[in-house]
Scaffold this motif. Structure first.
Motif, mmCIF file in Angstrom:
data_model
loop_
_atom_site.group_PDB
_atom_site.id
_atom_site.type_symbol
_atom_site.label_atom_id
_atom_site.label_comp_id
_atom_site.label_asym_id
_atom_site.label_seq_id
_atom_site.Cartn_x
_atom_site.Cartn_y
_atom_site.Cartn_z
ATOM 1 N N GLY A 19 1.327 13.170 9.757
ATOM 2 C CA GLY A 19 0.943 12.605 8.471
ATOM 3 C C GLY A 19 1.441 13.396 7.282
ATOM 4 N N ARG A 20 2.562 14.077 7.451
ATOM 5 C CA ARG A 20 3.018 14.959 6.374
ATOM 6 C C ARG A 20 3.363 14.231 5.078
ATOM 7 N N ASN A 21 3.673 12.935 5.157
ATOM 8 C CA ASN A 21 3.970 12.159 3.947
ATOM 9 C C ASN A 21 2.825 11.254 3.528
ATOM 10 N N TYR A 22 1.689 11.380 4.205
ATOM 11 C CA TYR A 22 0.530 10.529 3.913
ATOM 12 C C TYR A 22 0.085 10.647 2.465
ATOM 13 N N PHE A 23 0.114 11.848 1.894
ATOM 14 C CA PHE A 23 -0.360 12.046 0.524
ATOM 15 C C PHE A 23 0.389 11.161 -0.472
ATOM 16 N N LYS A 24 1.611 10.788 -0.155
ATOM 17 C CA LYS A 24 2.398 9.938 -1.051
ATOM 18 C C LYS A 24 1.839 8.514 -1.117
ATOM 19 N N ARG A 25 1.046 8.127 -0.131
ATOM 20 C CA ARG A 25 0.467 6.784 -0.095
ATOM 21 C C ARG A 25 -0.809 6.682 -0.919
ATOM 22 N N ILE A 26 -1.340 7.791 -1.379
ATOM 23 C CA ILE A 26 -2.574 7.761 -2.160
ATOM 24 C C ILE A 26 -2.212 7.466 -3.605
ATOM 25 N N LYS A 27 -2.651 6.335 -4.066
ATOM 26 C CA LYS A 27 -2.324 5.851 -5.419
ATOM 27 C C LYS A 27 -3.603 5.559 -6.184
ATOM 28 N N VAL A 28 -3.474 5.496 -7.502
ATOM 29 C CA VAL A 28 -4.606 5.132 -8.351
ATOM 30 C C VAL A 28 -4.250 3.864 -9.112
ATOM 31 N N ASP A 29 -5.224 2.958 -9.190
ATOM 32 C CA ASP A 29 -5.045 1.721 -9.953
ATOM 33 C C ASP A 29 -5.547 1.927 -11.372
ATOM 34 N N ALA A 30 -5.005 1.181 -12.296
ATOM 35 C CA ALA A 30 -5.491 1.220 -13.677
ATOM 36 C C ALA A 30 -6.901 0.638 -13.721
ATOM 37 N N PRO A 31 -7.742 1.143 -14.611
ATOM 38 C CA PRO A 31 -9.091 0.579 -14.729
ATOM 39 C C PRO A 31 -9.043 -0.914 -15.054
ATOM 40 N N GLY A 62 -6.825 5.594 -3.514
ATOM 41 C CA GLY A 62 -6.851 5.767 -2.068
ATOM 42 C C GLY A 62 -5.518 5.379 -1.470
ATOM 43 N N PRO A 63 -5.444 5.411 -0.148
ATOM 44 C CA PRO A 63 -4.169 5.109 0.515
ATOM 45 C C PRO A 63 -3.796 3.643 0.355
ATOM 46 N N THR A 64 -2.502 3.396 0.229
ATOM 47 C CA THR A 64 -1.991 2.031 0.125
ATOM 48 C C THR A 64 -1.069 1.775 1.306
ATOM 49 N N GLY A 65 -0.978 0.541 1.708
ATOM 50 C CA GLY A 65 -0.082 0.170 2.802
ATOM 51 C C GLY A 65 -0.625 0.607 4.156
ATOM 52 N N VAL A 66 0.051 0.179 5.199
ATOM 53 C CA VAL A 66 -0.316 0.571 6.561
ATOM 54 C C VAL A 66 0.811 1.438 7.105
ATOM 55 N N PRO A 67 0.560 2.724 7.240
ATOM 56 C CA PRO A 67 1.614 3.603 7.745
ATOM 57 C C PRO A 67 1.843 3.394 9.241
#
Length: 129
Positions: free
Chosen positions: A55-67, A80-85
């Motif tokens: 999961g070394r690239n997992y952190f790249k999947r954590i995104k934030v949405d605009a309020p 939180g994480p986006t997509g299905v790795p």
């Protein structure tokens, strides 16, 4: 203790109170945005520190949405994480089937949100910015 309020007329008070909902909405939106950005950053840092080789690239999947605002007048934001790795998050902050990265970040995000809202509320009534 004595508090003295000096208004030139009742219309000043009426105008201030009429502007309060708009000002409060903007301040709360700003507080929600700030808390979600901080929470997202903490979750990313935790994921980067804890993830193994899978999961070394997992952190790249954590995104934030605009309020986002709702019809009811409250604001919300998600991170939180986006997509299905491909690895289904193996080695990426999951402990016994539960992701702990978001739990760690949620506590700090909650503190930030509470602090920012309290500060905003003080400015609504006491004029401190």
């Amino acid at each position: 203790m004595r508090i003295s309020v000096d208004y030139s007329g009742i219309t000043d008070l009426r105008d201030d109170l009429a502007a309060l909902p708009r000002r409060a909405s903007n301040d709360v939106r700003r507080a929600v945005r700030h808390a979600s950005i901080v929470g997202n950053r903490i979750a990313k840092d935790e994921a980067r520190a804890k993830s193994g080789p899978h999961g070394r690239n997992y952190f790249k999947r954590i995104k934030v949405d605009a309020p986002r605002g709702s019809v009811m007048g409250w604001w919300s934001a998600e991170y939180g994480p986006t997509g299905v790795p491909k690895s289904e998050f193996v080695g990426a902050g999951f402990r016994h089937g539960t992701n702990t990265d978001l739990d760690i970040s949620a506590a700090r995000a909650g503190e930030i949100l509470a602090r920012d809202v309290r500060k905003a509320m003080d400015s609504w009534f006491w004029g401190a910015d």
